[in-house]
Every structure is written in structure tokens, then in C-alpha cells.
Design a protein around this motif. Structure first.
Motif, PDB file in Angstrom:
ATOM      1  N   UNK A  91       0.827  -1.200   0.000  1.00 21.19           N
ATOM      2  CA  UNK A  91       0.000   0.000   0.000  1.00 21.19           C
ATOM      3  C   UNK A  91       0.866   1.256   0.000  1.00 21.19           C
ATOM      4  N   UNK A  92       0.322   2.321  -0.562  1.00 20.72           N
ATOM      5  CA  UNK A  92       1.036   3.585  -0.534  1.00 20.72           C
ATOM      6  C   UNK A  92       1.098   4.136   0.883  1.00 20.72           C
ATOM      7  N   UNK A  93       2.202   4.760   1.236  1.00 23.45           N
ATOM      8  CA  UNK A  93       2.372   5.334   2.568  1.00 23.45           C
ATOM      9  C   UNK A  93       3.268   6.564   2.460  1.00 23.45           C
ATOM     10  N   UNK A  94       2.778   7.612   1.785  1.00 28.25           N
ATOM     11  CA  UNK A  94       3.619   8.797   1.586  1.00 28.25           C
ATOM     12  C   UNK A  94       3.974   9.464   2.902  1.00 28.25           C
ATOM     13  N   UNK A  95       5.226   9.895   3.006  1.00 25.74           N
ATOM     14  CA  UNK A  95       5.736  10.506   4.226  1.00 25.74           C
ATOM     15  C   UNK A  95       6.103  11.953   3.949  1.00 25.74           C
ATOM     16  N   UNK A  96       5.789  12.818   4.906  1.00 21.74           N
ATOM     17  CA  UNK A  96       6.168  14.225   4.785  1.00 21.74           C
ATOM     18  C   UNK A  96       6.738  14.720   6.105  1.00 21.74           C
ATOM     19  N   UNK A  97       7.440  15.826   6.018  1.00 17.38           N
ATOM     20  CA  UNK A  97       8.026  16.450   7.197  1.00 17.38           C
ATOM     21  C   UNK A  97       6.937  17.041   8.073  1.00 17.38           C
ATOM     22  N   UNK A  98       7.026  16.823   9.391  1.00 22.48           N
ATOM     23  CA  UNK A  98       6.083  17.405  10.326  1.00 22.48           C
ATOM     24  C   UNK A  98       6.782  18.349  11.298  1.00 22.48           C
ATOM     25  N   UNK A  99       8.083  18.530  11.090  1.00 28.13           N
ATOM     26  CA  UNK A  99       8.860  19.448  11.929  1.00 28.13           C
ATOM     27  C   UNK A  99      10.171  19.750  11.222  1.00 28.13           C
ATOM     28  N   UNK A 100      10.880  20.802  11.648  1.00 29.88           N
ATOM     29  CA  UNK A 100      12.242  20.990  11.156  1.00 29.88           C
ATOM     30  C   UNK A 100      13.128  19.828  11.613  1.00 29.88           C
ATOM     31  N   UNK A 101      14.325  19.754  11.058  1.00 33.55           N
ATOM     32  CA  UNK A 101      15.302  18.742  11.470  1.00 33.55           C
ATOM     33  C   UNK A 101      16.187  19.363  12.544  1.00 33.55           C
ATOM     34  N   UNK A 102      16.307  18.687  13.673  1.00 30.85           N
ATOM     35  CA  UNK A 102      17.143  19.172  14.769  1.00 30.85           C
ATOM     36  C   UNK A 102      18.322  18.221  14.978  1.00 30.85           C
ATOM     37  N   UNK A 103      19.411  18.747  15.512  1.00 30.84           N
ATOM     38  CA  UNK A 103      20.583  17.908  15.780  1.00 30.84           C
ATOM     39  C   UNK A 103      21.102  18.177  17.181  1.00 30.84           C
ATOM     40  N   UNK A 104      21.913  17.249  17.678  1.00 32.72           N
ATOM     41  CA  UNK A 104      22.581  17.461  18.961  1.00 32.72           C
ATOM     42  C   UNK A 104      23.751  18.424  18.758  1.00 32.72           C
ATOM     43  N   UNK A 105      24.420  18.785  19.852  1.00 32.74           N
ATOM     44  CA  UNK A 105      25.515  19.763  19.770  1.00 32.74           C
ATOM     45  C   UNK A 105      26.660  19.298  18.878  1.00 32.74           C
ATOM     46  N   UNK A 106      26.919  17.990  18.847  1.00 26.91           N
ATOM     47  CA  UNK A 106      28.020  17.460  18.034  1.00 26.91           C
ATOM     48  C   UNK A 106      27.619  17.256  16.577  1.00 26.91           C
ATOM     49  N   UNK A 107      26.337  17.517  16.274  1.00 24.48           N
ATOM     50  CA  UNK A 107      25.796  17.345  14.927  1.00 24.48           C
ATOM     51  C   UNK A 107      25.984  15.920  14.405  1.00 24.48           C
ATOM     52  N   UNK A 108      25.860  14.959  15.306  1.00 27.90           N
ATOM     53  CA  UNK A 108      26.004  13.558  14.922  1.00 27.90           C
ATOM     54  C   UNK A 108      24.668  12.817  14.905  1.00 27.90           C
ATOM     55  N   UNK A 109      23.618  13.432  15.469  1.00 33.60           N
ATOM     56  CA  UNK A 109      22.294  12.809  15.497  1.00 33.60           C
ATOM     57  C   UNK A 109      21.272  13.815  14.988  1.00 33.60           C
ATOM     58  N   UNK A 110      20.464  13.411  14.026  1.00 35.05           N
ATOM     59  CA  UNK A 110      19.392  14.260  13.492  1.00 35.05           C
ATOM     60  C   UNK A 110      18.055  13.714  13.960  1.00 35.05           C
ATOM     61  N   UNK A 111      17.194  14.595  14.469  1.00 35.39           N
ATOM     62  CA  UNK A 111      15.876  14.205  14.983  1.00 35.39           C
ATOM     63  C   UNK A 111      14.804  15.003  14.247  1.00 35.39           C
ATOM     64  N   UNK A 112      13.739  14.312  13.877  1.00 33.24           N
ATOM     65  CA  UNK A 112      12.648  14.969  13.173  1.00 33.24           C
ATOM     66  C   UNK A 112      11.346  14.229  13.425  1.00 33.24           C
ATOM     67  N   UNK A 113      10.230  14.958  13.414  1.00 34.97           N
ATOM     68  CA  UNK A 113       8.920  14.317  13.421  1.00 34.97           C
ATOM     69  C   UNK A 113       8.436  14.236  11.983  1.00 34.97           C
ATOM     70  N   UNK A 114       8.010  13.045  11.580  1.00 30.04           N
ATOM     71  CA  UNK A 114       7.478  12.854  10.233  1.00 30.04           C
ATOM     72  C   UNK A 114       6.079  12.280  10.325  1.00 30.04           C
ATOM     73  N   UNK A 115       5.322  12.463   9.246  1.00 32.48           N
ATOM     74  CA  UNK A 115       3.944  11.979   9.186  1.00 32.48           C
ATOM     75  C   UNK A 115       3.781  11.059   7.992  1.00 32.48           C
ATOM     76  N   UNK A 116       3.237   9.877   8.235  1.00 32.76           N
ATOM     77  CA  UNK A 116       2.918   8.944   7.162  1.00 32.76           C
ATOM     78  C   UNK A 116       1.417   8.884   6.971  1.00 32.76           C
ATOM     79  N   UNK A 117       0.959   8.865   5.724  1.00 32.90           N
ATOM     80  CA  UNK A 117      -0.470   8.875   5.423  1.00 32.90           C
ATOM     81  C   UNK A 117      -0.898   7.540   4.837  1.00 32.90           C
TER      82      UNK A 117
END
Length: 369
Positions: A71-97
Motif C-alpha cells: 500500500x502507498x504510505x507517503x511521508x512528509x516532514x512534520x517538523x524541522x530537522x534538529x541535531x545534537x551539539x556534536x551534529x552527529x544525530x538528526x531528529x525529526x517528526x514525520x507523518x505517514x499517510x
């Protein structure tokens, strides 16, 4: 067929999306019970064989339909992309429909929300956490990522660890430690912004405040910050998650963004829906996305444009972006760009101009190039 087979294989593992994982666990649970039955009733070979065949057929059908392999499950951004201080981990909220069928010519979609953290060094999943439409990521704050929760007419806050996804402060703990902040907190996350390690917000009393992680105080500048963020992020979503420029420069940022689109080199893509997705007004550069063709299913290109030289520095194919999102989400880091394009998260190395990470958000696994 090859894409379907890959989706089918990927569906046979936990990936963080609730709708998929719940049916995967049901299938595994039924399979375990069937194995126990066969072991206990070893003499009933005919019955066991029929049950085994029926289980294989039903379980595969369940994983194709409810495991979202077919089945189709398109995903879109639900927030900006955030990172930790070392810029080694990226965190984001996404939405699948999830398509729940069509009635009277109207397609009904069920939205699923997920917090996803990706290790930018290894390209592997760091952690995932189920979320809801009532939650909003506000930004990096107090040593973690701040989450706003809409609770009917009230608002609540919690704080997550960027490395593990575990709560540093739960809603209850935040309310206990900072009651004065929660007392004036709105249930509308658009009335808040995390800028320069401070939370700026409009209280339910109509006044504007600044919270530095310890003290809440009235701040007349909060209104200007919230207005500036609204005007800029209407055109450049997530801009303040990346750039340290003073928010007072918001008109200069908007003017620069519009000037890029009038450049002859960019005008050449005018019929391919070019859009500025990030700018650096200090370096006088911009990132512009456009479709390879006018078709909605066409792949997107991302180009880096230099306004000083009036030329394109490089271009990169970032794949298909579904109609739910339309434009990529970008986070500019010191040495790379983190790009969320539909169901893919890419990391482009600034120096080598190539992909350092290619991650699939639908199945939460790295993609082998």
C-alpha cells in the motif's frame, strides 16, 4: 515488481510505525501459538499442515495489506530537522499517510506520526518514538529537544534526550518544576519559538515572555521574534533551526530568497516549479529545488547557487518527493546538508558533493547505494 519485493522483505521487521508493528506482532504471536500447537499435537499431521498453510497465506496477506508492503504510505516532514551539539544525530517528526479508501470522490487518509532519530555518522537508526498530531517539536533546548503537547484547551511541555529518545522531563515533571510557565502556556504551538537557547512565547494572558530554562520573564522582543519567524518560515520552513542570524534580518532574508528566483540561471527552470529551500545571506548562497519534469511523480533536483558569482555550484538528484510534502526539508550543518525528501533522509557532504547517508524513513533502515 522488484520494489514490491523489497517492500515485502522490509515489512517483516519492526520499524517503529505503529500500524505496521502492531500487525507484525499479531502475526508473530499467532505463529508462535501455531508452533506450540503443532509441537503438542504432533500426531495430527493433516490438521497441522492445513493450519500451517492457512497461517502462511493469511500472515502474508496481513503483512502486504496492514504491514504496508503493498500500500502507498507517503511521508512528509512534520517538523524541522534538529541535531545534537556534536551534529552527529538528526531528529525529526514525520507523518505517514495511510489511504483508508475513497467515498463520494473523497480520499480518506489516516495520519501516523513518528519521531525519528538517525545517526549521521553511521547512517543507522538511532531511535524512534511514536507520536501524535497533538505533539509539536519546538527545538533544541535545555540539553534536549522540547516537545509541546496540546491538551484540550491547555498546553504542556516535555523534554526528550536527543541521543536516546527517553524523557529527560515528563509533562508532569515539567509542570512541577516550572509551574509559572505551564500556567500561561497556550495549546497553540505556533505561538512559541526556540531561538538562541531561549523559549519565546505568547501567554494565554496576551503578554509575551522569554523562558531561559530556569526563569520566566516578560520580554517585549518575544513578539518581534515570533512575527519574524512566522514571516520567514512561511517561505523557508525550519529556517531558524539552522541559521544563527539575528531575526531582525528577516526582511533581508526574504528579499534575498526572492532575488535568487529572478536570476537568469534559475529562471531557466521557471516551468519546473523552482523553490528556494534554504539561504545563507552571509555567504550569499542558496539551495534551490526543482522537478526534472512537470510531472508530479518526477524526481527532484537540488542545486547550490552562488549569488556573488551568479552561477550554479553543483546539482544533486534527491529522488521523488510525494505530493503530500512537495518540497524537501533542509538542515544546514557545518560540513553537510541534511535533507528530508519524502520517505528518504539524505546527508550531502558539502566538500565532496555526494551522499554520505541515505536513509529510508518508511522502513527506518539505511539504503545501500
Amino acid at each position: 515488481m522488484e520494489q514490491f519485493l523489497q517492500r515485502y522483505i522490509d515489512s517483516w521487521r519492526l520499524n517503529g510505525w505503529f500500524i505496521h508493528d502492531i500487525f507484525f506482532c499479531i502475526v508473530l504471536g499467532i505463529g508462535l501459538l501455531l508452533v506450540l500447537f503443532i509441537v503438542m499435537k504432533r500426531k495430527r499431521l493433516v490438521t497441522s499442515s492445513i493450519l500451517l498453510i492457512a497461517f502462511l497465506l493469511v500472515s502474508n496477506l496481513l503483512m502486504i495489506v496492514f504491514g504496508l508492503a503493498g500500500r502507498g504510505f507517503p511521508i512528509k516532514s512534520d517538523s524541522p530537522i534538529y541535531t545534537d551539539d556534536s551534529q552527529s544525530i538528526a531528529v525529526q517528526m514525520v507523518q505517514g499517510s495511510e489511504n483508508n479508501g475513497t467515498s463520494n470522490g473523497i480520499t480518506h487518509l489516516i495520519a501516523h506520526h513518528l519521531l525519528v532519530a538517525v545517526n549521521l555518522q553511521t547512517g543507522e537508526k538511532q531511535w524512534t518514538k511514536s507520536a501524535s498530531y497533538k505533539e509539536t517539536l519546538l527545538g533544541e533546548f535545555m540539553g534536549g529537544v522540547l516537545v509541546h503537547h496540546r491538551d484540550d484547551e491547555f498546553g504542556q511541555l516535555s523534554l526528550l534526550d536527543l541521543e536516546t529518545g527517553k524523557e529527560i522531563l515528563s509533562e508532569k515533571e515539567f509542570r512541577t518544576l516550572h509551574p509559572s510557565l505551564i500556567a500561561i502556556l497556550s495549546n497553540n504551538a505556533y505561538q512559541m519559538a526556540v531561538l538562541k537557547n531561549n523559549l519565546y512565547l505568547e501567554g494565554v494572558d496576551g503578554k509575551f515572555y522569554r523562558f531561559d530554562g530556569k526563569t520566566l520573564s516578560e520580554d517585549v522582543k518575544a513578539q518581534d521574534y515570533l512575527s519574524a519567524r512566522f514571516f520567514i518560515e512561511t517561505e523557508l520552513p525550519g529556517y531558524f533551526a539552522t541559521h544563527p542570524q539575528p531575526v531582525e534580518d528577516y526582511q533581508a532574508i526574504r528579499d534575498f530568497s526572492q532575488a535568487v528566483l529572478t536570476e537568469p540561471a534559475i529562471q531557466a527552470y521557471a516551468n519546473l516549479q523552482p523553490k528556494v529551500v534554504d539561504v545563507d545571506i552571509i555567504e550569499k548562497t542558496a539551495l534551490v529545488s526543482y522537478r526534472q519534469t512537470q510531472r508530479e511523480s518526477a524526481e527532484h533536483m537540488l542545486l547550490h547557487y552562488d549569488m556573488n558569482k551568479h552561477q550554479i555550484l553543483w546539482e544533486s538528484n534527491i529522488g521523488i518527493i510525494n505530493s503530500q510534502q512537495q518540497q524537501p526539508a533542509v538542515r544546514t550543518l557545518e560540513n553537510s546538508y541534511v535533507i528530508q525528501a519524502g520517505d528518504r533522509l539524505l546527508v550531502l557532504d558539502k566538500k565532496m558533493k555526494k551522499r554520505a547517508v541515505h536513509y529510508h524513513l518508511r522502513w527506518n533502515r539505511p539504503i545501500d547505494e
